[in-house]
Design an enzyme around this catalytic site. Sequence first.
Site, short mmCIF file in Angstrom:
data_model
loop_
_atom_site.label_atom_id
_atom_site.label_comp_id
_atom_site.label_asym_id
_atom_site.label_seq_id
_atom_site.Cartn_x
_atom_site.Cartn_y
_atom_site.Cartn_z
N ARG A 20 0.85 -1.18 0.00
CA ARG A 20 0.00 0.00 0.00
C ARG A 20 0.89 1.24 0.00
NH1 ARG A 20 -4.46 -3.30 2.05
NH2 ARG A 20 -2.93 -4.23 3.42
N THR A 21 0.33 2.39 0.33
CA THR A 21 1.10 3.63 0.31
C THR A 21 2.37 3.52 1.14
OG1 THR A 21 -1.02 4.73 0.27
CG2 THR A 21 0.91 6.11 0.60
N GLN A 22 3.49 3.72 0.49
CA GLN A 22 4.77 3.66 1.21
C GLN A 22 5.36 5.05 1.42
OE1 GLN A 22 6.35 0.66 2.26
NE2 GLN A 22 4.29 -0.06 1.87
N TYR A 23 4.88 6.01 0.65
CA TYR A 23 5.44 7.36 0.77
C TYR A 23 4.40 8.36 0.24
CZ TYR A 23 6.30 6.24 -4.13
OH TYR A 23 6.14 5.86 -5.44
#
Lengths: 242, 260
Positions: A20-23
């Site tokens: 999922r969103t890592q950054y």
Amino acid sequence: MSTLSFSLDPTAAQTTPSQRTQYPIVTGTSVVGLKYKGGVMLAADTLCSYGSMAKYKDARRIRTVGTNTIIGASGEYSDFQSIMDTLEGHTQDDVNYDDGHKSDAKSIHSYLRAIMYQRRSKMNPLWNDLVIAGSGFLGYVDKIGTTYEDDFIATGFGSYLAIPILRSKWRPDLTEGEARALLEDCLRVLFYRDCRALNRIQIAKVAEGETGVVSEPYELETNWEGAGFESTKGGMEGDGGW
Amino acid sequence: MFRNQYDTDVTVWSPEGRLLQVEYAMESVKQGSACVGLRSSNYVVIGALKRSVNEMSSHQKKIMEIDSHMGIAIAGLTADARSLAKWMRNECLNHKYVYGESMPSKRLCDDLADRHQRTTQTYVRRPYGVGLLVGAYDEATGPHLYQTCPSGNVYEYFATSIGARSQSAKTYLEKHYEGFDNTEKDELIMHALRALSGCVQGDGELNKDNGSIAVVGKDQKFILIENDELSVYLDKLDVEGGNGEGEGEGGNDGDAMEES
């Protein structure tokens, strides 16, 4: 080892876990907030960066929820917009219930804590550090669900650059004008030293017994004539510094 | 056996514009043993008469704690009430976890009423056969007393009663409720007991085994007063000579009304 994260064979087991969103992509920098005699005040600049590029210069990062709460956000701007949509839905729900109950800053803070912690536990965080202010209340929630309340709070670079200023200058009996000047000082230092900051800012307050207001953006006066800006090392060569 | 041909489904109207299954559910509330509720400006007291099946059995629980700021007294099907109480406890716990503050009682009662209402419009369900008196103290708005019924209505009261022979209690409360506002906790409990004592069946009397009282209020978390703790108040009632005499007025009237 293959660098492909997918397989052309639909029956093959997935070899890499889904991510999922890592950054964050589009980010706002610090938010600074403090309590003063008779209210609570927040301040943030209006810049949203795309990486290191100063992309959006009129991104309003402080908004009101209902009438008596204000929220300032650093981090991913789209996540902040999504959070605000959810909170606006909640405010409308309160109206629809028609039972006279309204969420206050304290309960909104607690609600956001629950949401942020749940999202990080699903490995899919909302990439924000939030400052929530309301009558007599100033609280912080971050992307992993950490919370605290304090007399003054700063997110991001502000926690390194604004907190030391607030520690030495903050008093519980600060007047509204002094509070505003102190926040401006903090944001000015942040503009000097944080490369993702801007000198165009908004101030917001919730004064005791009044509704929350967010100012229109305005520019901070700056002075680049200090020694540290004139020469690269501020004339301190040979003092043991770098 | 059947009152008429329109009462076998909840969702079918009678030609007079009534939902008979819902009315039957309301009837089961009237069959349940009596509960009273009353409030001052700082406290809510709920009281109930407990029944036992026979001499050897224990008394059926009538008052349940929902949260530290809320309790219910029930009249009707106890099993239905337990299912509702479980849901209410869960809602309170969830609210406290998410919002960091106690569930506002009005909101819970409205949600509870909606649950009741759903059953009156859904073919596959039956109405809950239970009426609740909800006593709660909200930090923001003070003490509240609500009554819910199987039809999906909720009412807020200064004082009221439900269940068998509850008309007697209602008559007592109607006569006295205007003076409740600044009444202290103990005196409010006495009012509850006086109201309850008129609801006891036949030659029975209100005692520490069949009586049950709960209080919640300002700086007062929910407490249940039963058995020996209740004796203290029952003794005071005996001194007044109020117990076992059915509180005179209203007792028989009440029975007549409930049969209709």
